[in-house]
Scaffold this motif. Structure first.
Motif, short mmCIF file in Angstrom:
data_model
loop_
_atom_site.label_atom_id
_atom_site.label_comp_id
_atom_site.label_asym_id
_atom_site.label_seq_id
_atom_site.Cartn_x
_atom_site.Cartn_y
_atom_site.Cartn_z
N ASP A 51 50.24 52.77 18.60
CA ASP A 51 50.03 53.73 17.51
C ASP A 51 49.59 52.98 16.25
O ASP A 51 50.37 52.22 15.67
CB ASP A 51 51.33 54.50 17.25
CG ASP A 51 51.13 55.66 16.29
OD1 ASP A 51 50.14 55.66 15.53
OD2 ASP A 51 51.99 56.56 16.28
N PHE A 52 48.37 53.21 15.84
CA PHE A 52 47.82 52.55 14.64
C PHE A 52 47.69 53.52 13.47
O PHE A 52 47.08 53.19 12.46
CB PHE A 52 46.44 51.96 14.97
CG PHE A 52 46.46 50.84 15.96
CD1 PHE A 52 46.80 49.55 15.56
CD2 PHE A 52 46.16 51.08 17.29
CE1 PHE A 52 46.81 48.51 16.48
CE2 PHE A 52 46.17 50.04 18.22
CZ PHE A 52 46.51 48.75 17.81
N THR A 53 48.26 54.71 13.58
CA THR A 53 47.99 55.74 12.58
C THR A 53 48.49 55.40 11.18
O THR A 53 47.99 55.93 10.20
CB THR A 53 48.59 57.09 13.03
OG1 THR A 53 49.98 56.93 13.32
CG2 THR A 53 47.88 57.61 14.27
N SER A 54 49.48 54.51 11.08
CA SER A 54 49.99 54.15 9.75
C SER A 54 49.30 52.89 9.21
O SER A 54 49.64 52.43 8.12
CB SER A 54 51.50 53.90 9.82
OG SER A 54 51.79 52.74 10.58
N CYS A 55 48.34 52.36 9.95
CA CYS A 55 47.72 51.09 9.60
C CYS A 55 46.28 51.29 9.12
O CYS A 55 45.65 52.31 9.37
CB CYS A 55 47.72 50.14 10.81
SG CYS A 55 49.37 49.73 11.41
N GLU A 56 45.75 50.27 8.48
CA GLU A 56 44.34 50.23 8.11
C GLU A 56 43.62 49.38 9.14
O GLU A 56 43.93 48.19 9.30
CB GLU A 56 44.17 49.62 6.72
CG GLU A 56 42.73 49.42 6.28
CD GLU A 56 41.93 50.71 6.33
OE1 GLU A 56 40.97 50.78 7.15
OE2 GLU A 56 42.26 51.64 5.56
N ILE A 57 42.68 49.97 9.89
CA ILE A 57 42.02 49.24 10.98
C ILE A 57 40.50 49.21 10.81
O ILE A 57 39.78 48.93 11.77
CB ILE A 57 42.38 49.83 12.35
CG1 ILE A 57 41.90 51.28 12.46
CG2 ILE A 57 43.88 49.73 12.60
CD1 ILE A 57 42.02 51.82 13.89
#
Length: 218
Positions: free
Chosen positions: A179-185
């Motif tokens: 889950d990358f939804t809280s990250c800046e990618i």
């Protein structure tokens, strides 16, 4: 002791409350040395190289490592608090039950390391190297990892939370169910098969659409 950090259970470092102060310097740390049940604080280790050093049940507080190489190091039950480990060479090291809390890890080299039950919290780690590392039960929370390189690492129960991963290189890693939804990618480097099944926000999905060669026209 086991603690649940975010969605992953990690084993916390087992560190005694009764630690002996250890003066870390070029004169008392050499190849194959073993340091245990130690408190290392408020010091600078500079321009030093030692291989296969073992640190066990050790607390580092406010320690600066400058131009230091600890290749093939063994870190077990260790906590780093407010330390500067920028550009430290930990290539092919074994890192078990370790916490990096509010540390500077810019350019740290953990390539080919075995990393188990490790937490990176509030760390500045731009340009960190994790190439070919074997990571299991590892948490990155509230970290800066811009331009870091995880290529060809093995991930099992790895989590990124509230972390800046701008232009991180993730080629060759199976990111399914992460889950990358809280990250800046933005600008993350990966292949289509790498990101298959990853959990992202709608905006992140648009960013990753470049992997498909899709041009989105407004």
């Amino acid at each position: 002791m086991t603690e649940k950090v975010n969605n992953i259970k990690v084993l916390k470092p087992n560190i005694s409350d009764d630690l002996c102060i250890f003066n870390l310097s070029q004169d008392n740390i050499s190849d194959y040395d073993s340091i245990s049940t130690a408190l290392v604080k408020d010091c600078l280790l500079e321009n030093h190289e030692a291989e296969k050093v073992s640190f066990k049940e050790t607390l580092f507080k406010n320690v600066i490592f400058k131009n230091v190489s600890f290749r093939y190091c063994d870190l077990e039950d260790v906590r780093f608090e407010n330390c500067d480990l920028s550009n430290v060479d930990f290539i092919d090291s074994s890192i078990h039950r370790v916490e990096f809390i509010n540390c500077k890890i810019v350019g740290i080299n953990l390539s080919e390391a075995t990393i188990r039950n490790v937490v990176f919290s509030e760390c500045g780690g731009q340009y960190a190297l994790f190439r070919y590392a074997n990571c299991k039960q590892v948490i990155f929370t509230n970290c800066q990892l811009r331009f870091s390189d995880f290529q060809e690492s093995k991930f099992s129960k790895v989590e990124f939370k509230d972390t800046d991963m701008t232009q991180c290189q993730m080629f060759g890693i199976k990111l399914k169910a992460m889950d990358f939804t809280s990250c800046e990618i933005e600008g993350m480097g990966a292949r289509i098969e790498d990101v298959y099944g990853a959990i992202v926000s709608p905006a992140q999905a648009i960013s990753l659409s470049r992997l498909l060669g899709i041009v989105i026209k407004e």
